[in-house]
Write a protein that holds these residues in place. Structure first.
Motif, mmCIF file in Angstrom:
data_model
loop_
_atom_site.group_PDB
_atom_site.id
_atom_site.type_symbol
_atom_site.label_atom_id
_atom_site.label_comp_id
_atom_site.label_asym_id
_atom_site.label_seq_id
_atom_site.Cartn_x
_atom_site.Cartn_y
_atom_site.Cartn_z
ATOM 1 N N ALA A 119 0.831 -1.196 0.000
ATOM 2 C CA ALA A 119 0.000 0.000 0.000
ATOM 3 C C ALA A 119 0.868 1.249 0.000
ATOM 4 N N PHE A 149 0.881 4.127 -2.831
ATOM 5 C CA PHE A 149 0.562 5.522 -2.547
ATOM 6 C C PHE A 149 1.736 6.416 -2.918
ATOM 7 N N THR A 150 2.949 5.998 -2.533
ATOM 8 C CA THR A 150 4.133 6.768 -2.907
ATOM 9 C C THR A 150 4.211 6.910 -4.419
ATOM 10 N N PHE A 167 1.699 9.399 -5.605
ATOM 11 C CA PHE A 167 2.141 10.727 -5.212
ATOM 12 C C PHE A 167 3.284 11.189 -6.113
ATOM 13 N N LEU A 224 2.953 2.542 -8.583
ATOM 14 C CA LEU A 224 1.539 2.478 -8.225
ATOM 15 C C LEU A 224 0.970 1.122 -8.634
ATOM 16 N N THR A 263 -5.348 -0.438 -10.166
ATOM 17 C CA THR A 263 -5.390 0.289 -8.903
ATOM 18 C C THR A 263 -6.829 0.528 -8.471
ATOM 19 N N GLY A 309 -8.488 -0.964 -5.309
ATOM 20 C CA GLY A 309 -8.863 0.075 -4.345
ATOM 21 C C GLY A 309 -10.317 -0.051 -3.944
ATOM 22 N N LEU A 344 -6.122 3.315 0.800
ATOM 23 C CA LEU A 344 -4.831 3.882 0.427
ATOM 24 C C LEU A 344 -4.604 3.745 -1.081
ATOM 25 N N LEU A 345 -5.078 2.615 -1.636
ATOM 26 C CA LEU A 345 -4.961 2.419 -3.073
ATOM 27 C C LEU A 345 -5.837 3.415 -3.822
ATOM 28 N N GLY A 347 -6.593 6.355 -2.805
ATOM 29 C CA GLY A 347 -5.860 7.620 -2.746
ATOM 30 C C GLY A 347 -4.816 7.677 -3.843
ATOM 31 N N GLY A 348 -4.046 6.578 -3.960
ATOM 32 C CA GLY A 348 -3.037 6.501 -5.010
ATOM 33 C C GLY A 348 -3.668 6.651 -6.380
#
Lengths: 630, 104
Positions: free
Chosen positions: A250, A254-255, A258, A290, A374, A378, A384-385, A387-388
């Motif tokens: 996760a 997310f990284t 981002f 991602l 994703t 998600g 969190l996915l 969000g990514g």
């Protein structure tokens, strides 16, 4: 152990050929025609043929290859350390990509370096050869230790090549920066290596910091096929480990999302064509992270493949533009190049549309699959996915914008300088790589058009089938094995919005395509006229932040000078004052007493002899008393 | 045998006398060469002891040991003479009470 099929025995030669060209260019390059370029082209061409044959063999026989070449420490003793070759669908495909890009970069270098009369060509081609060798060996490495060794070599080569023009001011400093960033990643690689199964963390391989100053073909090689891809490839290679760790996955996802948005936003305001591309690379690797984090193993590798093609194309196209512009890189000094540079323009546009993710170019299919994977995972209850996903989706718009801005500024409108009005022509050695990559960037998406496969039921998702093929089955690296792992251990399940999987897929694809078109359209409208305005100036303070890369460099300088240096000085004071002081105090006692005690010495031999004799006598007397002789 | 008629105590006395002569030489003389000779005397006093006891017990161990001691003494003399030569070269003298600069 997989049985040895004939052609696989030659697999080490895929890496050995560029090594040979490295040696030839290094020691004999000065006396060769083209100063080592031909050796490099032959070697990487040979690697390309060999890896293509290997790939065909793998597909036809459905058998992988796992062979140990050299053993440092035998498995019977504590550790199993050695060098080996592992050919499975992932590495076979990656070998083809890397050798293809390396080959085209060598050809392109003829136009970019040789024809321009650059100095230090043998050194340059030696660097390229070593670079290709390290990367290819990294790809077929059968274990982490070997991967680490060759990853280090790749880092060294990037340092050598980025700093190629070492007499100028910027390249050495950029090389140093690249080297430090790589070392930082390597450090965690080493920690992971040592802790092999215990320590997994650090998605740091996404790598921040641009590498803007090397020769342009080098940028193409670094960005498309080697350095940066190495991190993603490593993650894919070790996916079996990551798939067991939901938290790490996760965080990676997310990284990644981002990074995709973060880097894309910086690309929006850059004025130099290569800088735009450099930040776009970081952004695209964000997408791959991602996908990997979201359980889209195939999607990630698909995007890695298409990105390798279109980013190499864009960098080489930029190189072609830079040749034409007499080594000017500022896009505001270009404009109107499309009439004069037909091949470059067309291929560059193909690459740009692929990058922007516009149907039907390669990038559309791969980016869409990344976002689709994703989204479904998600929706399967993993916020969190999601969000990514949102971050990645927003980045689609930004990507469309900066890509079209780059195209418009470079090729459209009126020429803004004399150099742009009368560009310097480029030869076949520039056009040929561009054409090959341009075609690939246009049709590459049909390697794995997952939406088509789902809609029509036709078996056209070739890459997925390939990565899931029998060859990967035995080596436990198949796509559905990873799917099972993420499902069982990380609890990834597919969800969908109302209307089922097909609707989710079509909706997602439509949404991302609409966003990409919107971004591209905005840029097109804004930068359309013969003499476009600097619209990014309207962003005001935000632009300053973006141009300064969110003050990352300033932050790093502060980190080094404000924090690390000060801490170091304080620690030094403490060390000198308290610790050394205590040690000195203790030793001064010994020094002082020793100084007093040594005054006892006379230096006269006779005295010592007398003392010895006396002591013996006393000893005798003591024995006599204690022993009862008297 | 003549030797067997001599009791072991006599040998010990002889040895002690030779040893004390050597010790006396070391404690009173200032000439380095005399030092060396005195040391030889002391070593040989020990040799006499070894041979005497060897003979007394009827084994050869002590005599073999004596051979080793002699070899050792030869080595010691070689080094000793070397030291004396250096001493002479540096101080133009072989008086051992003179050079005391190595103490501190």
């Amino acid at each position: 152990m997989v049985t040895v099929a004939g052609i696989y025995a030659y697999a080490p030669a895929i890496a050995a050929l560029p090594l040979a060209s490295f040696l030839v260019a290094l020691f004999a390059g000065r006396w060769l025609p083209k100063e080592g370029a031909l050796a490099g082209i032959l070697a990487t061409g040979g690697s390309l043929v060999l890896s293509a044959v290997t790939l065909v063999e793998l597909v036809l026989t459905g058998e992988g290859y796992d062979e140990r070449l050299y053993t440092f420490v035998a498995p019977a003793e504590t550790f199993d350390l050695g060098f080996g070759v592992l050919i499975d669908p992932l590495s076979a495909a990656m070998l083809v990509i890397v050798s293809l890009i390396a080959f085209l970069v060598h050809v392109f270098s003829l136009g970019y370096m040789n024809d321009e009369g650059e100095p230090g060509l043998p050194r340059y081609y030696a660097g390229l050869g070593l670079f290709s060798f390290s990367m290819l060996a990294f790809v077929f490495a059968s274990n982490l230790l070997m991967a680490f060794v060759f990853f280090e070599l790749v880092g060294l080569c990037s340092w050598l090549l980025i700093g190629h023009w070492y007499r100028e001011a910027a390249p050495p400093s950029a090389a140093k920066k690249a080297f430090l960033v790589t070392r930082f990643g390597d450090y965690f690689f080493l920690v992971g290596l040592v802790g092999v199964l215990a320590t997994f963390g650090t998605a740091r391989f996404a790598g921040e910091g641009g590498f803007p100053a090397g020769p342009t073909p080098v940028s193409a090689l670094i960005h498309a096929a080697t350095m940066v891809a190495a991190g993603v490839f490593l993650l894919a290679r070790m996916y079996g480990f990551y798939a067991l760790l939901p938290t790490v996955l996760a965080i990676i996802a997310f990284t990644g999302g981002f990074t995709a948005l973060f880097a894309a936003s910086m690309a929006v305001v850059k004025d130099e064509i290569k800088q735009v591309l450099a930040y776009s690379t970081i952004s695209q690797y964000g997408y791959m992270m991602l996908a990997l984090g979201a359980g889209g193993y195939v999607a990630a590798f698909f995007h890695l493949t298409t990105h390798a093609v279109f980013k190499a194309l864009l960098f080489l196209g930029a190189g072609s533009v830079i040749i034409a512009m007499h080594h000017e890189e500022d896009m505001w000094l270009m404009g109107g190049l499309k009439e004069e540079m037909r091949v470059t323009y067309l291929t560059f546009v193909a690459g740009s549309l692929a990058l922007a993710g516009i149907f039907p170019f390669a990038g559309f299919w791969s980016k869409d699959e990344v976002l689709f994977e994703t989204l479904v995972h998600g929706l399967g209850a993993n916020p969190l996915l999601l969000g990514g996903y949102l971050l990645g989706l927003s980045a689609v718009f930004v990507t469309g914008f900066y890509t079209l801005r780059m195209v418009m500024l470079t090729f459209h409108g009126d020429p803004r300088t004399d150099a742009a009005a009368d560009p310097h022509g480029v030869g076949w050695n520039v056009k040929f790589p561009l054409a090959v990559l341009g075609v690939l960037a246009t049709v590459g998406g049909y390697l794995n058009p997952a939406p088509l496969a789902k809609l029509t039921g036709a078996e056209v998702d070739f890459l997925h089938r390939y990565l899931d093929g029998p060859a990967s089955e035995e080596l436990l690296t198949s796509a559905h094995h990873y799917g099972d792992l993420t499902h069982e251990w990380a609890g990834y399940t597919a969800g969908s919005v109302a209307g089922g999987e097909t609707a989710t897929m079509l909706g997602g694809a439509g949404l991302s395509l609409a966003l990409a078109l919107a971004g591209a359209g905005t840029a097109f409208v804004l930068y359309r006229g013969p003499d476009p305005d600097r619209h990014t100036e309207a962003l005001g303070d935000l632009r300053t932040v973006l141009v300064s890369n969110y003050y990352q460099d300033e932050y790093q300088v502060w980190l080094a000078e404000g924090l690390t240096l000060r801490t170091a000085i304080a620690a030094d004071t403490f060390d000198q004052g308290v610790i050394d002081g205590a040690v000195d105090a203790v030793s001064s006692v010994s020094l002082f007493s020793g100084d007093r005690l040594r005054r006892l010495q006379t230096g006269v031999v006779t005295n010592y002899a007398a003392l010895i004799a006396l002591s013996v006598l006393l000893g005798l007397a003591a024995f006599a008393v204690v022993g009862g002789w008297l | 045998m003549v030797l067997s008629s001599v009791p072991a105590e006599y040998y010990l006395l002889l040895s002690a006398a030779v040893f004390c002569t050597g010790l006396f030489g070391i404690l009173t003389r200032e000439n380095a060469l005399m030092f060396l000779m005195s040391v030889e005397l002391m070593l040989n006093a020990a040799n006499i002891n070894l041979v005497a006891f060897s003979f007394y017990w009827g084994t050869l161990t002590g005599q073999v040991f004596t051979l080793f001691t002699m070899a050792l003494a030869a080595a010691e003399v070689a080094i000793g003479i070397g030291i004396i030569l250096v001493l002479y070269r540096n101080f133009d003298d072989v008086d051992v009470t003179g050079p005391t600069t190595l103490r501190w």
